[in-house]
Write a protein that holds these residues in place. Structure first.
Motif, PDB file in Angstrom:
ATOM      1  N   SER A   1     155.170 -58.541 -33.703  1.00  0.00           N
ATOM      2  CA  SER A   1     154.987 -57.920 -32.401  1.00  0.00           C
ATOM      3  C   SER A   1     156.169 -57.015 -32.060  1.00  0.00           C
ATOM      4  O   SER A   1     157.290 -57.484 -31.869  1.00  0.00           O
ATOM      5  CB  SER A   1     154.821 -58.994 -31.321  1.00  0.00           C
ATOM      6  OG  SER A   1     154.832 -58.404 -30.029  1.00  0.00           O
ATOM      7  N   PHE A   2     155.898 -55.733 -31.966  1.00  0.00           N
ATOM      8  CA  PHE A   2     156.945 -54.783 -31.595  1.00  0.00           C
ATOM      9  C   PHE A   2     157.434 -55.050 -30.177  1.00  0.00           C
ATOM     10  O   PHE A   2     158.645 -55.027 -29.911  1.00  0.00           O
ATOM     11  CB  PHE A   2     156.407 -53.349 -31.707  1.00  0.00           C
ATOM     12  CG  PHE A   2     157.355 -52.314 -31.158  1.00  0.00           C
ATOM     13  CD1 PHE A   2     158.473 -51.922 -31.866  1.00  0.00           C
ATOM     14  CD2 PHE A   2     157.116 -51.743 -29.909  1.00  0.00           C
ATOM     15  CE1 PHE A   2     159.352 -50.980 -31.355  1.00  0.00           C
ATOM     16  CE2 PHE A   2     157.988 -50.791 -29.382  1.00  0.00           C
ATOM     17  CZ  PHE A   2     159.109 -50.407 -30.116  1.00  0.00           C
ATOM     18  N   ILE A   3     156.499 -55.314 -29.265  1.00  0.00           N
ATOM     19  CA  ILE A   3     156.861 -55.546 -27.858  1.00  0.00           C
ATOM     20  C   ILE A   3     157.747 -56.777 -27.723  1.00  0.00           C
ATOM     21  O   ILE A   3     158.761 -56.750 -27.014  1.00  0.00           O
ATOM     22  CB  ILE A   3     155.589 -55.705 -26.986  1.00  0.00           C
ATOM     23  CG1 ILE A   3     154.740 -54.429 -27.027  1.00  0.00           C
ATOM     24  CG2 ILE A   3     155.989 -56.041 -25.553  1.00  0.00           C
ATOM     25  CD1 ILE A   3     155.444 -53.199 -26.495  1.00  0.00           C
ATOM     26  N   LEU A   4     157.380 -57.869 -28.416  1.00  0.00           N
ATOM     27  CA  LEU A   4     158.171 -59.097 -28.347  1.00  0.00           C
ATOM     28  C   LEU A   4     159.570 -58.878 -28.915  1.00  0.00           C
ATOM     29  O   LEU A   4     160.567 -59.325 -28.334  1.00  0.00           O
ATOM     30  CB  LEU A   4     157.469 -60.219 -29.118  1.00  0.00           C
ATOM     31  CG  LEU A   4     158.210 -61.557 -29.192  1.00  0.00           C
ATOM     32  CD1 LEU A   4     158.449 -62.126 -27.802  1.00  0.00           C
ATOM     33  CD2 LEU A   4     157.436 -62.547 -30.059  1.00  0.00           C
ATOM     34  N   THR A   5     159.657 -58.175 -30.034  1.00  0.00           N
ATOM     35  CA  THR A   5     160.960 -57.919 -30.652  1.00  0.00           C
ATOM     36  C   THR A   5     161.816 -57.028 -29.765  1.00  0.00           C
ATOM     37  O   THR A   5     163.014 -57.280 -29.580  1.00  0.00           O
ATOM     38  CB  THR A   5     160.780 -57.258 -32.027  1.00  0.00           C
ATOM     39  OG1 THR A   5     159.935 -58.067 -32.844  1.00  0.00           O
ATOM     40  CG2 THR A   5     162.126 -57.094 -32.727  1.00  0.00           C
ATOM     41  N   LEU A   6     161.205 -55.990 -29.201  1.00  0.00           N
ATOM     42  CA  LEU A   6     161.950 -55.089 -28.326  1.00  0.00           C
ATOM     43  C   LEU A   6     162.433 -55.812 -27.073  1.00  0.00           C
ATOM     44  O   LEU A   6     163.585 -55.641 -26.650  1.00  0.00           O
ATOM     45  CB  LEU A   6     161.073 -53.896 -27.935  1.00  0.00           C
ATOM     46  CG  LEU A   6     161.746 -52.809 -27.073  1.00  0.00           C
ATOM     47  CD1 LEU A   6     162.889 -52.167 -27.839  1.00  0.00           C
ATOM     48  CD2 LEU A   6     160.732 -51.763 -26.640  1.00  0.00           C
ATOM     49  N   LEU A   7     161.552 -56.633 -26.496  1.00  0.00           N
ATOM     50  CA  LEU A   7     161.914 -57.373 -25.289  1.00  0.00           C
ATOM     51  C   LEU A   7     163.051 -58.359 -25.570  1.00  0.00           C
ATOM     52  O   LEU A   7     163.995 -58.468 -24.776  1.00  0.00           O
ATOM     53  CB  LEU A   7     160.695 -58.137 -24.758  1.00  0.00           C
ATOM     54  CG  LEU A   7     160.919 -59.019 -23.525  1.00  0.00           C
ATOM     55  CD1 LEU A   7     161.357 -58.185 -22.333  1.00  0.00           C
ATOM     56  CD2 LEU A   7     159.657 -59.818 -23.199  1.00  0.00           C
ATOM     57  N   THR A   8     162.957 -59.049 -26.712  1.00  0.00           N
ATOM     58  CA  THR A   8     163.951 -60.078 -27.031  1.00  0.00           C
ATOM     59  C   THR A   8     165.262 -59.476 -27.519  1.00  0.00           C
ATOM     60  O   THR A   8     166.312 -59.628 -26.891  1.00  0.00           O
ATOM     61  CB  THR A   8     163.404 -61.034 -28.102  1.00  0.00           C
ATOM     62  OG1 THR A   8     162.168 -61.594 -27.663  1.00  0.00           O
ATOM     63  CG2 THR A   8     164.396 -62.155 -28.386  1.00  0.00           C
TER      64      THR A   8
ATOM     65  N   SER B   1     167.955 -51.686 -28.968  1.00  0.00           N
ATOM     66  CA  SER B   1     166.586 -51.169 -28.824  1.00  0.00           C
ATOM     67  C   SER B   1     166.310 -50.057 -29.825  1.00  0.00           C
ATOM     68  O   SER B   1     165.219 -50.005 -30.426  1.00  0.00           O
ATOM     69  CB  SER B   1     166.368 -50.654 -27.399  1.00  0.00           C
ATOM     70  OG  SER B   1     166.443 -51.708 -26.466  1.00  0.00           O
TER      71      SER B   1
END
Length: 274
Positions: free
Chosen positions: A136-143, A223
């Motif tokens: 998950s790109f979104i999960l990785t970016l968020l974390t 990021s």
């Protein structure tokens, strides 16, 4: 000497709180695994389950630790935002911080593959990729890109560096907090760049006198690296790497130009941010 022991006690408590946050989240993950196992919703080996859920675990532990720090300071009757100088910055300083973070990320991601550092530290890189990889790109970016930089800057620059500066001279405190920042990653590959990065972020904190400065540098650094990491290595050529390095160098140069012409406000003798 008394100040040193007091500061060491506070630092130990800050690190212990983060450890406890990880333990609490880890225990929660174990319960989820047990329920999934008994409910026959998973047949994964426990370590495989841990690796697959490491990113959500890191995200939850960071958020929980931040909440616990705020609760501790509420109990102490101290405003954590004021204590760490988590205050607004002029737009020019925000721009300098963002450009510097993104520029350094592009520069390093363009240069490091060319020196083939994986030949030097293959085991470290393999373990690192296994833990920090998510579909998950979104999960990785968020974390990795957002929450972890905010947590780490709050802990290392806002709390640990603050305690060290109170107890010992400024420059030893600056180096020591960078050393702790590098060591806490528990990985030689990460230590090599995290140690000087920690010192650099400490300097940024001092120069801009706001915790948002190192947060933004760290946030845009991580990021940008996350975005680049989702590009397939098969699609990368020497041209792409050189372009990244060149753009990164330009962004760093632009940030430094803005800093020295408009955003500079540095007092070398500053011993405390209070």
């Amino acid at each position: 000497m008394k100040k040193i022991f007091i500061a060491a006690g506070w630092i130990a408590m800050y690190l212990f709180i983060y450890l406890m946050a990880n333990i609490i989240v880890g225990l929660g993950l174990i319960l989820v695994y047990m329920f999934s196992l008994f409910g026959e919703r998973t047949t994964m080996h426990p370590m495989e389950f841990l690796f697959e859920n490491f990113m959500p675990m890191m995200l939850a532990a960071s958020v929980l630790a931040i909440i616990l720090y705020y609760l501790i300071f509420i109990i102490r009757g101290v405003n954590l935002n004021k204590y760490t100088r988590l205050k607004k910055m002029p737009a020019i300083r925000v721009a300098v911080s963002a450009l510097m973070g993104a520029g350094i990320a592009l520069l390093l991601n363009g240069i490091l593959p060319l020196v083939e550092i994986e030949q030097i530290l293959p085991t470290d890189l393999t373990d690192l990729d296994a833990l920090l990889t998510s579909d998950s790109f979104i999960l990785t970016l968020l974390t990795v890109g957002i929450v972890v930089p905010i947590f780490e800057e709050l802990l290392f620059r806002g709390l640990i560096f603050k305690a060290l500066k109170w107890a010992i001279p400024l420059w030893p405190a600056l180096i020591l907090q960078g050393l702790v920042f590098g060591a806490i990653h528990l990985n030689w590959f990460q230590f090599i760049y995290a140690f000087p990065l920690g010192i650099y972020l400490g300097v940024i904190y001092l120069q801009f006198r706001s915790l948002w400065a190192p947060i933004l540098v760290h946030l845009f650094w991580n990021s940008t690296s996350v975005v680049l990491s989702f590009i397939s290595p098969d699609q990368l050529t020497l041209y792409h790497l050189l372009v990244w390095a060149a753009v990164g160098l330009l962004l760093v140069a632009l940030a430094m130009t803005l800093y020295y012409t408009r955003a500079r406000n540095w007092r070398p003798g500053t011993k405390s941010l209070e």
